[in-house]
Write a protein that holds these residues in place. Structure first.
Motif, PDB file in Angstrom:
ATOM      1  N   ALA A 255       0.938  -1.160  -0.060  1.00 29.05           N
ATOM      2  CA  ALA A 255      -0.008  -0.113  -0.048  1.00 29.05           C
ATOM      3  C   ALA A 255       0.817   1.105  -0.139  1.00 29.05           C
ATOM      4  CB  ALA A 255      -0.777   0.089   1.236  1.00 29.05           C
TER       5      ALA A 255
ATOM      6  N   GLU B 159       1.080   7.652  -2.062  1.00 32.17           N
ATOM      7  CA  GLU B 159       1.343   9.291  -2.672  1.00 32.17           C
ATOM      8  C   GLU B 159       0.512   9.494  -3.872  1.00 32.17           C
ATOM      9  OE1 GLU B 159       5.890  10.432  -2.703  1.00 32.17           O
ATOM     10  OE2 GLU B 159       5.699   8.355  -2.021  1.00 32.17           O
TER      11      GLU B 159
ATOM     12  N   PHE C  54      -2.823   0.724   5.099  1.00 30.00           N
ATOM     13  CA  PHE C  54      -3.759  -0.174   5.860  1.00 30.00           C
ATOM     14  C   PHE C  54      -3.468   0.134   7.384  1.00 30.00           C
ATOM     15  CE2 PHE C  54      -4.116  -2.400   2.222  1.00 30.00           C
ATOM     16  CZ  PHE C  54      -5.635  -2.563   1.941  1.00 30.00           C
ATOM     17  N   ARG C  55      -2.179   0.216   7.714  1.00 29.63           N
ATOM     18  CA  ARG C  55      -1.724   0.500   9.136  1.00 29.63           C
ATOM     19  C   ARG C  55      -1.254   1.661   9.377  1.00 29.63           C
ATOM     20  NH1 ARG C  55      -1.159  -4.201   6.976  1.00 29.63           N
ATOM     21  NH2 ARG C  55      -2.538  -5.967   7.697  1.00 29.63           N
TER      22      ARG C  55
ATOM     23  N   HIS D 207      -3.506 -10.417  -3.780  1.00 32.65           N
ATOM     24  CA  HIS D 207      -4.726 -10.329  -2.815  1.00 32.65           C
ATOM     25  C   HIS D 207      -5.988  -9.814  -3.749  1.00 32.65           C
ATOM     26  CE1 HIS D 207      -2.000  -9.348   0.875  1.00 32.65           C
ATOM     27  NE2 HIS D 207      -2.133 -10.699   0.612  1.00 32.65           N
TER      28      HIS D 207
ATOM     29  N   THR E 172       5.659  -1.756   1.965  1.00 37.43           N
ATOM     30  CA  THR E 172       4.832  -2.977   2.633  1.00 37.43           C
ATOM     31  C   THR E 172       5.385  -2.974   3.889  1.00 37.43           C
ATOM     32  OG1 THR E 172       4.045  -5.241   2.556  1.00 37.43           O
ATOM     33  CG2 THR E 172       5.997  -4.894   1.545  1.00 37.43           C
ATOM     34  N   SER E 173       4.538  -3.143   4.804  1.00 41.84           N
ATOM     35  CA  SER E 173       4.910  -3.285   6.453  1.00 41.84           C
ATOM     36  C   SER E 173       5.373  -4.432   6.811  1.00 41.84           C
ATOM     37  CB  SER E 173       3.588  -2.884   7.352  1.00 41.84           C
ATOM     38  OG  SER E 173       2.443  -3.769   7.107  1.00 41.84           O
TER      39      SER E 173
ATOM     40  N   ALA F  18       8.507   6.573  -1.474  1.00 41.84           N
ATOM     41  CA  ALA F  18       8.211   5.717  -3.014  1.00 41.84           C
ATOM     42  C   ALA F  18       8.495   6.551  -3.981  1.00 41.84           C
ATOM     43  CB  ALA F  18       6.975   4.965  -3.002  1.00 41.84           C
TER      44      ALA F  18
HETATM   45  P1  OAD Z   1       0.268  -1.497   5.208  1.00 42.77           P
HETATM   46  O1  OAD Z   1      -0.438  -0.292   5.461  1.00 42.77           O
HETATM   47  O2  OAD Z   1       0.603  -2.399   6.348  1.00 42.77           O
HETATM   48  O3  OAD Z   1       1.964  -0.883   5.107  1.00 42.77           O
HETATM   49  C1  OAD Z   1       2.273   0.310   4.354  1.00 42.77           C
HETATM   50  C2  OAD Z   1       3.819   0.301   4.220  1.00 42.77           C
HETATM   51  O4  OAD Z   1       4.060   1.545   3.425  1.00 42.77           O
HETATM   52  C3  OAD Z   1       4.220   0.934   5.763  1.00 42.77           C
HETATM   53  O5  OAD Z   1       5.428   0.204   6.280  1.00 42.77           O
HETATM   54  C4  OAD Z   1       4.622   2.482   5.514  1.00 42.77           C
HETATM   55  O6  OAD Z   1       5.616   2.911   6.252  1.00 42.77           O
HETATM   56  C5  OAD Z   1       5.028   2.414   3.846  1.00 42.77           C
HETATM   57  N1  OAD Z   1       4.407   3.653   3.572  1.00 42.77           N
HETATM   58  C6  OAD Z   1       3.617   4.604   3.441  1.00 42.77           C
HETATM   59  N2  OAD Z   1       3.887   5.674   2.792  1.00 42.77           N
HETATM   60  C7  OAD Z   1       4.819   5.479   1.938  1.00 42.77           C
HETATM   61  C8  OAD Z   1       5.412   6.062   0.758  1.00 42.77           C
HETATM   62  N3  OAD Z   1       4.935   7.440   0.421  1.00 42.77           N
HETATM   63  N4  OAD Z   1       6.559   5.594   0.415  1.00 42.77           N
HETATM   64  C9  OAD Z   1       6.946   4.283   0.764  1.00 42.77           C
HETATM   65  N5  OAD Z   1       6.520   3.575   1.861  1.00 42.77           N
HETATM   66  C10 OAD Z   1       5.248   4.068   2.405  1.00 42.77           C
HETATM   67  O7  OAD Z   1       0.130  -2.219   3.716  1.00 42.77           O
HETATM   68  P2  OAD Z   1       0.484  -3.496   3.152  1.00 42.77           P
HETATM   69  O8  OAD Z   1       1.899  -4.084   3.949  1.00 42.77           O
HETATM   70  O9  OAD Z   1       0.390  -3.238   1.706  1.00 42.77           O
HETATM   71  O10 OAD Z   1      -4.542  -7.185   2.457  1.00 42.77           O
HETATM   72  O11 OAD Z   1      -0.571  -4.247   3.722  1.00 42.77           O
HETATM   73  C11 OAD Z   1      -0.557  -5.756   3.338  1.00 42.77           C
HETATM   74  C12 OAD Z   1      -1.952  -6.359   3.440  1.00 42.77           C
HETATM   75  O12 OAD Z   1      -2.636  -5.832   4.661  1.00 42.77           O
HETATM   76  C13 OAD Z   1      -2.757  -5.696   2.205  1.00 42.77           C
HETATM   77  O13 OAD Z   1      -2.780  -6.045   1.118  1.00 42.77           O
HETATM   78  C14 OAD Z   1      -4.125  -5.723   2.806  1.00 42.77           C
HETATM   79  C15 OAD Z   1      -3.908  -5.514   4.225  1.00 42.77           C
HETATM   80  O14 OAD Z   1      -4.886  -6.232   5.209  1.00 42.77           O
HETATM   81  C16 OAD Z   1      -5.835  -7.521   2.267  1.00 42.77           C
HETATM   82  O15 OAD Z   1      -6.769  -6.594   2.254  1.00 42.77           O
HETATM   83  C17 OAD Z   1      -6.294  -8.847   1.985  1.00 42.77           C
END
Ligand code: OAD
Length: 236
Positions: free
Chosen positions: A12, A17, A23-24, A108, A176-177, A219
């Motif tokens: 995410a 941007e 999500f988190r 996903h 991704t987190s 990013a």
């Molecule tokens: P998260 O919301 O868990 O993590 C997003 C990550 O992106 C975090 O580590 C932030 O620090 C980073 N981030 C935020 N803004 C950024 C930027 N401008 N540039 C670079 N990094 C940035 O999202 P995901 O890891 O994608 O699943 O979450 C994994 C899954 O959890 C998703 O696919 C979703 C969710 O539950 C489902 O819906 C099945």
């Protein structure tokens, strides 16, 4: 090591941007919603209105945003990288595709797809689904659901992902987190098969210590820089 095959995992943070919420963290989608209320098969069975409202809002938000420089850089890498390349995205938006990426899979699921819970048929879907439409293929009533992998369901195309990880010389995780498995474990699988590992994220992810290298930043800045580097090496 000479890099030929690349696997890129995106999350995410890549689309943040562009204006899509992650999500988190503060302001994240899971701050305002309990995952178990909107992203599980049980929630869909118990309270389909709430689940559809959540995904209808995500679909509406998606229609208002555009790919950013990081999506465009990855699409350029996809077009110009002569070796193997696979973008495995956890994102359910279509911003990679709109930027022009071709070698991509959505582990996903996808917001712009509807899945029939009765027969498994898929169809393109861009509007709301809250009126709980029936399936055009098998004619079951109320059977279309978002084509999203809910918690407790198996992510899509795991065999293809495993095969790509086994062949990878370089595994790169972007935005991704590292909180959700199996995607969070891909870095270990890639290492097991001998790949170099690189993380590009705003902050260290949960599994940051598994990566040989971490580059922290936005990013839209660090992804285009990395892509330039990769394509520059190629031409050297
Ligand atoms: P998260 O919301 O868990 O993590 C997003 C990550 O992106 C975090 O580590 C932030 O620090 C980073 N981030 C935020 N803004 C950024 C930027 N401008 N540039 C670079 N990094 C940035 O999202 P995901 O890891 O994608 O699943 O979450 C994994 C899954 O959890 C998703 O696919 C979703 C969710 O539950 C489902 O819906 C099945």
């Amino acid at each position: 090591m000479e890099v030929r095959n690349i696997v890129i995992l995106t999350g995410a943070g890549l689309s943040a941007e562009s204006g899509l919420a992650t999500f988190r963290g503060p302001g994240g989608l899971w701050e305002g919603h309990r995952v178990e209320d909107v992203c599980t098969p049980e929630a869909l069975a118990r309270d389909p209105e709430t689940v559809h409202r959540f995904y209808d809002a995500r679909r509406a938000a998606l229609a208002t945003v555009e790919p950013n420089a990081a999506h465009r850089a990855l699409a350029r890498l996809d077009a110009e990288w002569p070796g193997g390349l696979l973008i495995v995205t956890q994102n359910v938006d279509d911003l990679h595709e709109r930027a022009g990426a071709k070698r991509i899979l959505h582990m996903h699921g996808a917001l712009l797809s509807a899945l029939c819970a009765a027969c498994g048929d898929r169809q393109a879907w861009s509007g709301p689904m809250g009126h709980r439409p029936g399936c055009g293929a098998c004619e079951a009533a109320d059977s279309l659901r978002p084509d999203i992998v809910f918690f407790g369901e198996m992510p899509y195309e795991m065999e293809r992902i495993e095969a790509a990880l086994a062949e990878a010389d370089l595994f790169v995780s972007i935005g991704t987190s590292g909180a959700v498995y199996p995607a969070a474990g891909f870095v270990q699988t890639a290492r097991h098969y001998g790949a170099e590992t690189l993380e590009l994220n705003l902050e260290p992810s949960a599994g940051s210590y598994f990566f040989a290298e971490s580059r922290l930043g936005r990013a839209t800045e660090i992804v285009p820089e990395w892509v330039e580097e990769m394509l520059g090496q190629q031409g050297a």
